[in-house]
Design an enzyme around this catalytic site. Structure first.
Site, PDB file in Angstrom:
ATOM      1  CG  ASP A 332     -14.756 -23.673   6.316  1.00 12.51           C
ATOM      2  OD1 ASP A 332     -15.454 -22.666   6.512  1.00 12.51           O
ATOM      3  OD2 ASP A 332     -13.521 -23.684   6.484  1.00 12.51           O
ATOM      4  CD  GLU A 361     -17.219 -19.947   4.027  1.00 10.83           C
ATOM      5  OE1 GLU A 361     -17.226 -18.970   4.782  1.00 10.83           O
ATOM      6  OE2 GLU A 361     -16.283 -20.775   4.013  1.00 10.83           O
TER       7      GLU A 361
END
Ligand code: CA
Length: 618
Positions: A332, A361
């Site tokens: 993330d 990400e």
């Protein structure tokens, strides 16, 4: 009050404090166990318990040397550095914590045997199609765990931002559905404990890095899910978060040291400006806010420049890989932690598991920024990420625009062409994870204005261009949802996943006619993709779109696939002579989706707003 009385009270208080100071407890040790035979020979144990720092730990086990005992600001932590020899054997040993000569606490630690079955930790690649699912919203396989002892938030199925009860059992129950659809890997939004008072369903406010949230199941359930998935040909990609943790973490009110978190005089948000991390002209103030600002009130910003926390996070990642047997990681908010730490984190993963994959990400629409974070890019500032895969956010944006706007000099199909013309920026564009939607934005069918033809064109493009494609759960049955209406609306329950659902879209009978058409289309495309080396690994050759028609080829060792996308509202006949160099050696072709044959490769008819995937034959 007389001074004598005051003295007495003070005396009692001091005695009481001393008594308290004597109290020692041992709450937990992280990691809770480890393995013999790891490549990295050091292990750091984080010991937590009241006044544990006043004790003196002793370990007596062949092959293990306690090299350093570290105390920190809080008296309730101890960090033990262990050196493990190459020949250390798996087994159990006791760590004794002595207060003077008295044994105050003990912990039986285990070094397990590594699972060295071949193919374990082999990673994912271009042969895969990833299916992203949100565990709270996919299927509720066990209503008994919807609420769990000690967990603050109760299930509330009617609240779009509440917990709906989906769980690991629900995923396990539908592996055959997923395998039949034709996906080969599951990226599951975080499953670790999120013991937060509200909106804990999404999983990004982790409150125990070593525990599966009991409302999803147990650590053992997760390990079993990975094993069962592997037996059915499905890989598992674990969603991890190194940037922040939930403020419900046990350490939140008793940090090992103040600098465990990045601290600000008052609550300060990250500026969420991903570009700052690679910007050679960035101001230090903006950089600090990006990296040290908090993601949200409920998400504390972790300071990975604290070496103890850094090691905690690295070991935690290795622990989950080794323990569960996962095939990959989705990390993330990749550019939010310190980037030197992320590179070190990656190196440690690859040191232990050289074939493993991590997709980061990096949410920004510039290929140059995406490229900056992919390993082996030559960056002017010398930064090397070691990150094996990055999400292709710029392509997702191009897809959303391309099929929705009129054809023009640089609109429509030209978006796709021009975006991919920038692949020179990437050390290896095949390592991009491509997608049309995910859990943070409008659903793809919504982006396509619920036009089935646009949907099929977008999916054909995603599944046949370079990269590793990722789908979002429910896309195959045309689930809709707009992000601006609230995150709950793009993360709705999969119909049929809950007891009492009126329709079960996991079965053909439970789908509407349009849903079944979409499912059958996706299934055909994905099942075919599994067998096509050209589409998985082939070199991409693209032609400038002409009059709204975009043509590209994928070539791999004598196998060629030709893709034609007609973005116009009219049917078209196209002359194939322009593509002679890519058609050379082939005499005919067959449509993968319609089975239609093309007996001559001179002209080709393509209906309005549609896509053709043609396997060329000699
Ligand atoms: Ca449940």
């Amino acid at each position: 009050m007389k001074s004598g009385k005051l003295l007495l009270i003070a005396f009692i208080f001091v005695c009481f404090s001393n008594l308290n100071a004597q109290k020692i407890s041992l709450e937990r040790i992280d990691p809770p166990f480890w393995w013999a035979g790891m490549v990295h020979g050091q292990l750091q144990l984080m010991v937590h318990g009241e006044q544990i720092s006043t004790t003196h730990p002793v370990i007596d086990y062949p092959g293990i040397k306690l090299t350093q005992v570290i105390t920190v600001e809080s008296p309730n932590y101890l960090f033990l550095n262990l050196q493990l020899s190459d020949t250390v054997q798996a087994g159990k040993f006791v760590i004794d914590f002595y207060k003077k000569k008295r044994k105050a606490a003990s912990y039986t630690y285990e070094l397990k045997t590594r699972d060295r079955r071949p193919g374990r930790h082999a990673g994912f690649d271009n042969s895969d199609v990833i299916y992203l699912l949100m565990p709270d919203r996919f299927a509720n396989g066990d209503t008994a765990n919807d609420n769990a002892p000690g967990m603050l938030e109760q299930a509330d199925h009617n609240n779009p931002l509440g917990r709906h009860g989906g769980d690991i059992r629900g995923i396990a129950d539908h592996l055959d559905y997923l395998s039949d659809l034709g996906v080969t890997a599951l990226w599951i939004n975080p499953l670790l404990e999120n013991n937060m008072p509200k909106q804990s369903y999404h999983g990004y406010a982790i409150t125990d890095y070593y525990r599966i949230d009991p409302r999803f199941g147990t650590n053992d359930d997760y390990k079993r899910l990975v094993e069962t998935a592997h037996k059915k040909g499905l890989k598992i990609i674990q969603d991890m978060v190194a940037n922040h943790c939930g403020t419900g973490y046990y350490w939140n009110n008793d940090l090992p040291s103040t600098d465990w978190y990045n601290q600000w005089p008052e609550f300060t948000r990250s500026n969420y400006r991903v570009a700052v991390q690679s910007d050679p002209n960035a101001s230090p103030a903006d950089h600090d806010k990006m990296v040290k600002g908090w993601f949200d009130y409920s998400m504390a910003d972790l300071n990975q420049h604290n070496p103890l926390l850094a090691e905690f996070l690295i070991q935690n990642t290795i622990w989950w890989i080794e323990y569960s047997g996962i095939d990959g990681i989705r990390q993330d908010t990749y550019p939010y932690p310190y980037k030197d730490f992320m590179a070190r984190w990656m190196q440690r993963i690859l040191k232990e598991y050289p074939d493993f994959n991590v997709v980061g990400e990096v949410w920004l629409d510039y290929p140059a920024v995406t490229a900056y974070w992919l390993d082996n890019t030559t960056n002017a500032d010398g930064y090397r990420s070691y990150l094996t895969n990055v999400f292709d956010f710029p392509l997702a944006t191009a897809i959303a625009r391309a099929f929705n706007e009129p054809e023009g000099w640089s609109t429509g199909m030209m978006r796709l062409y021009e975006l991919q013309s920038q692949d020179f920026l990437y050390s290896d564009p095949m390592r991009l994870v491509t997608f049309a939607d995910n859990h943070d934005g409008d659903r793809f069918f919504t982006k396509m204005q619920e036009d089935f033809r646009r949907f099929t064109m977008g999916m054909i493009f995603l599944m046949t261009t370079r990269g590793i494609p990722q789908l979002y759960y429910g896309g195959e049955i045309l689930m809709t949802g707009k992000e601006h209406e609230g995150h709950g609306y793009i993360r709705k329950d999969f119909p049929g996943g809950w007891p009492g659902d009126t329709r079960n879209a996991f079965t053909e009978e439970g789908r509407t006619e349009e849903q079944q058409e979409a499912f059958a289309f996706m299934r055909r495309l994905l099942q075919w993709r599994k067998s096509s080396k050209a589409v998985q690994y082939g070199k991409l050759v693209q032609y400038l779109p002409e009059n709204g028609v975009y043509v590209y080829f994928r070539h791999f060792e004598g196998e060629t696939v030709m893709v034609v996308l007609n973005n116009l509202q009219q049917n078209r006949e196209i002359d194939l002579s322009r593509f002679a160099s890519d058609l050379e050696g082939y005499t005919r072709g067959r449509s993968v989706l319609t089975r239609q044959s093309f007996e001559k490769l001179d002209k080709l008819y393509i209906p309005a707003k549609s896509g053709l995937v043609i396997e060329l034959e000699k």
